[in-house]
Design an enzyme around this catalytic site. Structure first.
Site, PDB file in Angstrom:
ATOM      1  N   CYS A  85       0.834  -1.205   0.000  1.00 41.50           N
ATOM      2  CA  CYS A  85       0.000   0.000   0.000  1.00 41.50           C
ATOM      3  C   CYS A  85       0.874   1.263   0.000  1.00 41.50           C
ATOM      4  CB  CYS A  85      -0.963  -0.046   1.176  1.00 41.50           C
ATOM      5  SG  CYS A  85      -2.335   1.098   0.999  1.00 41.50           S
ATOM      6  N   HIS A 202      -3.625  -5.719   0.933  1.00 40.26           N
ATOM      7  CA  HIS A 202      -3.000  -5.956   2.243  1.00 40.26           C
ATOM      8  C   HIS A 202      -3.006  -7.435   2.623  1.00 40.26           C
ATOM      9  CE1 HIS A 202      -2.589  -1.786   3.698  1.00 40.26           C
ATOM     10  NE2 HIS A 202      -3.612  -1.541   2.916  1.00 40.26           N
ATOM     11  N   GLU A 204      -1.342  -8.788   4.960  1.00 36.93           N
ATOM     12  CA  GLU A 204      -1.229  -8.914   6.420  1.00 36.93           C
ATOM     13  C   GLU A 204      -2.590  -8.839   7.109  1.00 36.93           C
ATOM     14  OE1 GLU A 204      -0.779  -6.207   4.767  1.00 36.93           O
ATOM     15  OE2 GLU A 204      -1.093  -4.392   5.961  1.00 36.93           O
TER      16      GLU A 204
END
Lengths: 225, 93
Positions: A85, A202, A204
């Site tokens: 990002c 993302h 994560e």
């Protein structure tokens, strides 16, 4: 595997990535941007967020911070670098990845789960995924509209350096399922040596069934592979 | 302004402005929205609008060419993303 997460003022996904890395048994350290020495790392992560409030251009100020010289040196000596990002935006501003991320075509901040296709699973970052596997990952950005010149785009395509592309549930890549206007539905790219990956989604945020899904897990297990 | 320029030059100070705009072939959605709004407001002879950024820079330097070179360096190194943006340097005083 030792990892370092670089923290800038305004980073806000640094804790999330640290939790994901530790869950996957990485030995992780947080590194403040004013540091001039990096701890010995096999992986450096530039996390998401709004470093320096997105002043000037997203990632522009962070891209000139003290620690970035160390990140550049590490990248040149083959260390794995992952920018997620705002981290992707910072990598383009440093020149470690080519191209840039423009404002989303619809001028809106987009926060939603989207489908992306793994277009190259032959890398340190994606080897645990199947080729053309469809992942459901979260995106949350205002500038995710990847843009580059025709020559570099040809290079990305010919050398198979596009890691992820936005697609629909069945894997079809089309304009309707391009959330931000990104060139060729690009969601993530490698550098020519494939030791650097920049991506807008993302992974994560997708490591636990309780809060989302586990589609991001294999990115981290690929790195451990 | 000429007088001010001399004065500033004596004081080893020069003032510049830099205008940064998106390159012509880069989509400028903000400019487009502003343009559409103006058209909706009844301004119909409008041809096009591109939105950009404006910087005002004071520099401690009396030599115009040296100062201009410094400003150009600032533009290339930080202020401008050369992949998508063009810039113009103007001397103010």
């Amino acid at each position: 595997m030792r990892s370092s997460v670089i923290v800038f003022p305004g980073s806000n996904c640094d804790r999330d990535i640290a939790v994901a890395l530790e869950k996957m048994q990485f030995k992780n350290q947080m590194v403040w941007h004013k540091e001039t020495k990096l701890p010995k790392s096999d992986l450096i992560v530039i996390p998401g967020g709004f470093s320096y409030g997105d002043y000037l251009r997203s990632g522009a100020i962070a891209g000139k911070s003290l620690i970035i010289n160390e990140v550049k040196n590490a990248a040149n000596s083959g260390c794995l670098i992952l920018g997620i990002c705002n981290g992707f935006q910072i990598l383009t501003e440093t020149g470690l990845l080519r191209g840039t991320l423009l404002r989303n075509k619809n001028l809106k901040f987009i926060n939603k789960d989207v489908y992306v296709k793994v277009t190259n699973n032959n890398s340190k970052f994606t080897n645990k995924y199947k080729k053309d596997q469809i992942l459901n990952l979260n995106i949350a950005h205002n500038e995710g509209n990847y843009f580059t010149d025709q020559k570099h785009l040809d290079e990305l395509k010919n050398n198979n350096l596009i890691a992820f592309r936005y697609c629909d549930e069945k894997g079809s890549i089309n304009d309707f399922y391009n959330p931000n206007g990104s060139l060729e539905n690009i969601a993530g790219i490698f550098n020519s040596k494939k030791n650097i990956l920049g991506m807008m989604p993302h992974p994560e945020r997708m490591v636990d069934e309780i809060i989302s899904n586990k589609d991001g897990v294999n990115l981290f297990s690929s790195l451990l592979n | 302004m000429a007088k001010q320029f001399q004065l500033n030059s004596k004081k080893n100070k020069l003032k510049f402005s830099v205008t940064v705009t998106l390159k012509e072939d880069v989509l400028d959605p903000q400019g487009k929205v502003v343009q559409n709004t103006l058209v909706n407001m009844g301004i119909n002879n409008l041809k096009s609008i591109r939105q950009g950024k404006h910087f005002e820079i004071d520099i401690n330097e009396k030599e115009l060419t040296v100062a201009k070179k410094k400003i150009d360096e600032m533009c290339r190194k930080l202020l401008v993303n050369l992949i998508i943006e063009d810039y113009k340097i103007n001397i103010i005083k």
